[in-house]
Write a protein that holds these residues in place. Sequence first.
Motif, PDB file in Angstrom:
ATOM      1  N   VAL A  29      31.589  37.402  32.743  1.00  0.00           N
ATOM      2  CA  VAL A  29      32.547  37.826  34.266  1.00  0.00           C
ATOM      3  C   VAL A  29      33.080  39.556  34.368  1.00  0.00           C
ATOM      4  O   VAL A  29      33.242  40.371  35.165  1.00  0.00           O
ATOM      5  CB  VAL A  29      33.450  37.052  34.486  1.00  0.00           C
ATOM      6  CG1 VAL A  29      34.686  37.332  35.262  1.00  0.00           C
ATOM      7  CG2 VAL A  29      33.312  35.528  34.755  1.00  0.00           C
ATOM      8  N   VAL A  30      33.502  40.491  33.150  1.00  0.00           N
ATOM      9  CA  VAL A  30      33.617  41.074  33.276  1.00  0.00           C
ATOM     10  C   VAL A  30      32.524  42.773  33.112  1.00  0.00           C
ATOM     11  O   VAL A  30      32.612  43.579  34.035  1.00  0.00           O
ATOM     12  CB  VAL A  30      34.829  41.428  31.607  1.00  0.00           C
ATOM     13  CG1 VAL A  30      34.817  42.728  31.166  1.00  0.00           C
ATOM     14  CG2 VAL A  30      36.269  40.318  31.580  1.00  0.00           C
ATOM     15  N   THR A  31      31.108  42.301  32.180  1.00  0.00           N
ATOM     16  CA  THR A  31      30.708  42.804  32.417  1.00  0.00           C
ATOM     17  C   THR A  31      29.676  43.593  34.010  1.00  0.00           C
ATOM     18  O   THR A  31      29.949  43.623  34.430  1.00  0.00           O
ATOM     19  CB  THR A  31      29.107  42.677  31.488  1.00  0.00           C
ATOM     20  OG1 THR A  31      29.381  42.824  30.287  1.00  0.00           O
ATOM     21  CG2 THR A  31      27.549  43.371  31.986  1.00  0.00           C
ATOM     22  N   TYR A  32      30.078  41.720  34.434  1.00  0.00           N
ATOM     23  CA  TYR A  32      29.682  41.771  36.333  1.00  0.00           C
ATOM     24  C   TYR A  32      30.542  42.869  37.480  1.00  0.00           C
ATOM     25  O   TYR A  32      30.114  43.702  37.920  1.00  0.00           O
ATOM     26  CB  TYR A  32      29.422  40.280  36.586  1.00  0.00           C
ATOM     27  CG  TYR A  32      29.215  40.610  38.331  1.00  0.00           C
ATOM     28  CD1 TYR A  32      27.519  40.468  39.000  1.00  0.00           C
ATOM     29  CD2 TYR A  32      30.368  39.767  38.814  1.00  0.00           C
ATOM     30  CE1 TYR A  32      27.383  40.403  39.808  1.00  0.00           C
ATOM     31  CE2 TYR A  32      30.576  39.805  40.584  1.00  0.00           C
ATOM     32  CZ  TYR A  32      28.646  39.822  40.905  1.00  0.00           C
ATOM     33  OH  TYR A  32      28.606  40.111  41.749  1.00  0.00           O
ATOM     34  N   ARG A  45      35.739  39.581  44.281  1.00  0.00           N
ATOM     35  CA  ARG A  45      36.700  39.145  45.017  1.00  0.00           C
ATOM     36  C   ARG A  45      37.464  38.377  44.262  1.00  0.00           C
ATOM     37  O   ARG A  45      38.798  38.198  44.257  1.00  0.00           O
ATOM     38  CB  ARG A  45      36.934  38.280  46.431  1.00  0.00           C
ATOM     39  CG  ARG A  45      36.532  39.302  47.457  1.00  0.00           C
ATOM     40  CD  ARG A  45      35.639  39.016  48.429  1.00  0.00           C
ATOM     41  NE  ARG A  45      36.568  38.291  49.326  1.00  0.00           N
ATOM     42  CZ  ARG A  45      37.082  38.537  50.549  1.00  0.00           C
ATOM     43  NH1 ARG A  45      37.249  39.303  50.395  1.00  0.00           N
ATOM     44  NH2 ARG A  45      38.194  36.950  50.585  1.00  0.00           N
ATOM     45  N   TRP A  46      36.825  37.976  42.956  1.00  0.00           N
ATOM     46  CA  TRP A  46      37.279  36.645  41.904  1.00  0.00           C
ATOM     47  C   TRP A  46      36.963  36.773  41.008  1.00  0.00           C
ATOM     48  O   TRP A  46      37.659  36.388  40.193  1.00  0.00           O
ATOM     49  CB  TRP A  46      36.072  35.352  42.646  1.00  0.00           C
ATOM     50  CG  TRP A  46      34.904  36.214  42.243  1.00  0.00           C
ATOM     51  CD1 TRP A  46      33.857  35.927  43.237  1.00  0.00           C
ATOM     52  CD2 TRP A  46      33.797  35.581  40.981  1.00  0.00           C
ATOM     53  NE1 TRP A  46      32.808  36.717  42.568  1.00  0.00           N
ATOM     54  CE2 TRP A  46      32.585  36.431  41.307  1.00  0.00           C
ATOM     55  CE3 TRP A  46      34.271  36.023  39.839  1.00  0.00           C
ATOM     56  CZ2 TRP A  46      31.659  36.960  40.496  1.00  0.00           C
ATOM     57  CZ3 TRP A  46      33.798  36.313  39.566  1.00  0.00           C
ATOM     58  CH2 TRP A  46      31.747  36.077  39.270  1.00  0.00           C
ATOM     59  N   GLY A  47      36.917  38.620  40.484  1.00  0.00           N
ATOM     60  CA  GLY A  47      36.660  38.884  39.083  1.00  0.00           C
ATOM     61  C   GLY A  47      37.605  39.138  38.334  1.00  0.00           C
ATOM     62  O   GLY A  47      37.921  38.351  37.337  1.00  0.00           O
ATOM     63  N   PHE A  48      39.114  39.249  39.239  1.00  0.00           N
ATOM     64  CA  PHE A  48      39.834  38.980  38.333  1.00  0.00           C
ATOM     65  C   PHE A  48      40.878  38.290  37.645  1.00  0.00           C
ATOM     66  O   PHE A  48      41.050  37.748  36.909  1.00  0.00           O
ATOM     67  CB  PHE A  48      40.898  40.313  38.968  1.00  0.00           C
ATOM     68  CG  PHE A  48      42.135  40.383  37.911  1.00  0.00           C
ATOM     69  CD1 PHE A  48      42.610  40.671  37.067  1.00  0.00           C
ATOM     70  CD2 PHE A  48      43.634  39.405  38.885  1.00  0.00           C
ATOM     71  CE1 PHE A  48      44.111  40.998  36.493  1.00  0.00           C
ATOM     72  CE2 PHE A  48      44.476  39.115  38.726  1.00  0.00           C
ATOM     73  CZ  PHE A  48      45.028  40.895  36.964  1.00  0.00           C
ATOM     74  N   ASP A  49      40.949  37.096  39.139  1.00  0.00           N
ATOM     75  CA  ASP A  49      41.219  35.520  38.743  1.00  0.00           C
ATOM     76  C   ASP A  49      41.027  35.078  37.454  1.00  0.00           C
ATOM     77  O   ASP A  49      41.061  34.608  36.255  1.00  0.00           O
ATOM     78  CB  ASP A  49      41.593  34.686  39.846  1.00  0.00           C
ATOM     79  CG  ASP A  49      42.340  35.693  40.472  1.00  0.00           C
ATOM     80  OD1 ASP A  49      43.221  35.832  40.420  1.00  0.00           O
ATOM     81  OD2 ASP A  49      42.173  35.460  42.057  1.00  0.00           O
ATOM     82  N   PHE A 126      46.350  36.645  43.673  1.00  0.00           N
ATOM     83  CA  PHE A 126      46.476  38.419  43.107  1.00  0.00           C
ATOM     84  C   PHE A 126      44.775  39.120  43.635  1.00  0.00           C
ATOM     85  O   PHE A 126      44.751  39.889  42.825  1.00  0.00           O
ATOM     86  CB  PHE A 126      46.187  38.345  41.170  1.00  0.00           C
ATOM     87  CG  PHE A 126      47.561  38.186  40.653  1.00  0.00           C
ATOM     88  CD1 PHE A 126      48.581  38.865  40.728  1.00  0.00           C
ATOM     89  CD2 PHE A 126      47.954  36.680  40.523  1.00  0.00           C
ATOM     90  CE1 PHE A 126      49.737  38.630  39.799  1.00  0.00           C
ATOM     91  CE2 PHE A 126      48.880  36.636  40.079  1.00  0.00           C
ATOM     92  CZ  PHE A 126      49.948  37.640  40.062  1.00  0.00           C
ATOM     93  N   SER A 127      44.066  37.797  44.420  1.00  0.00           N
ATOM     94  CA  SER A 127      42.711  38.328  44.962  1.00  0.00           C
ATOM     95  C   SER A 127      42.670  37.269  46.339  1.00  0.00           C
ATOM     96  O   SER A 127      42.781  36.372  46.023  1.00  0.00           O
ATOM     97  CB  SER A 127      41.582  37.920  43.831  1.00  0.00           C
ATOM     98  OG  SER A 127      41.326  36.486  43.770  1.00  0.00           O
ATOM     99  N   PRO A 128      41.287  38.579  46.836  1.00  0.00           N
ATOM    100  CA  PRO A 128      41.484  37.763  48.331  1.00  0.00           C
ATOM    101  C   PRO A 128      40.746  36.483  47.811  1.00  0.00           C
ATOM    102  O   PRO A 128      40.862  35.102  49.442  1.00  0.00           O
ATOM    103  CB  PRO A 128      40.590  38.518  48.648  1.00  0.00           C
ATOM    104  CG  PRO A 128      40.521  39.788  47.869  1.00  0.00           C
ATOM    105  CD  PRO A 128      40.713  39.532  46.767  1.00  0.00           C
TER     106      PRO A 128
END
Length: 203
Positions: A29-32, A45-49, A126-128
């Motif tokens: 996920v972090v790499t993406y 729109r979802w990576g942080f969560d 925290f994210s859309p």
Amino acid sequence: MLSFSLLIDRVNTVIGQIFAWCIVGLTGVVTYEVIQRYVMNAPSRWGFDASYMLYGTLFMLAGAYALSRGSHVRGDFLYRYWPDTKQAKFDLVLYILFFFPGILALVWAGWDFAKLSWMLNETSSFSPDGLYVWPFKFLIPITGVMMFFQGISEVIRCMICLQTGRWPARIQDVRELEDEILAEVQEKGIDETLKDLEKKGIA
């Protein structure tokens, strides 16, 4: 009692090793997200969560596994020099006075926290995309239950140590090279250990 303690260790080991694979998902996920953000200039729109949920899952569900291996950070600059029975007495007092009350509070409050989140069908702010967070929050009381039973296992180990004068053996696992070297030094002595390391090309 030791067999019951080892059973708890094995169950928490299996759970911890299964959820340790969250690190692979987290890395992906972090790499993406980094590629999307800095190469494609289109952050997800979802990576942080997803990243903090995966990290939280790894951190919580591997906690009892780490406790079963004695891997939690501790200020043991004095503790390590005490005899086993003194260590066991010290641990037993701390488990009774601090560990179990804290863990029971975690389970109690965590259940109410997760239940309310489920009733509200809570999503992240925290994210859309607003991923659902109530499944993640249910990990809090689950972790508390796992830690509670692992605490029972540790108390059993303390009692056995007080009876026998020595700590019972833990389930063996992957160990750091420095731990292996220290164990070899204790068994063979420093001179013989250094010779073995030179033969292996380590020293």
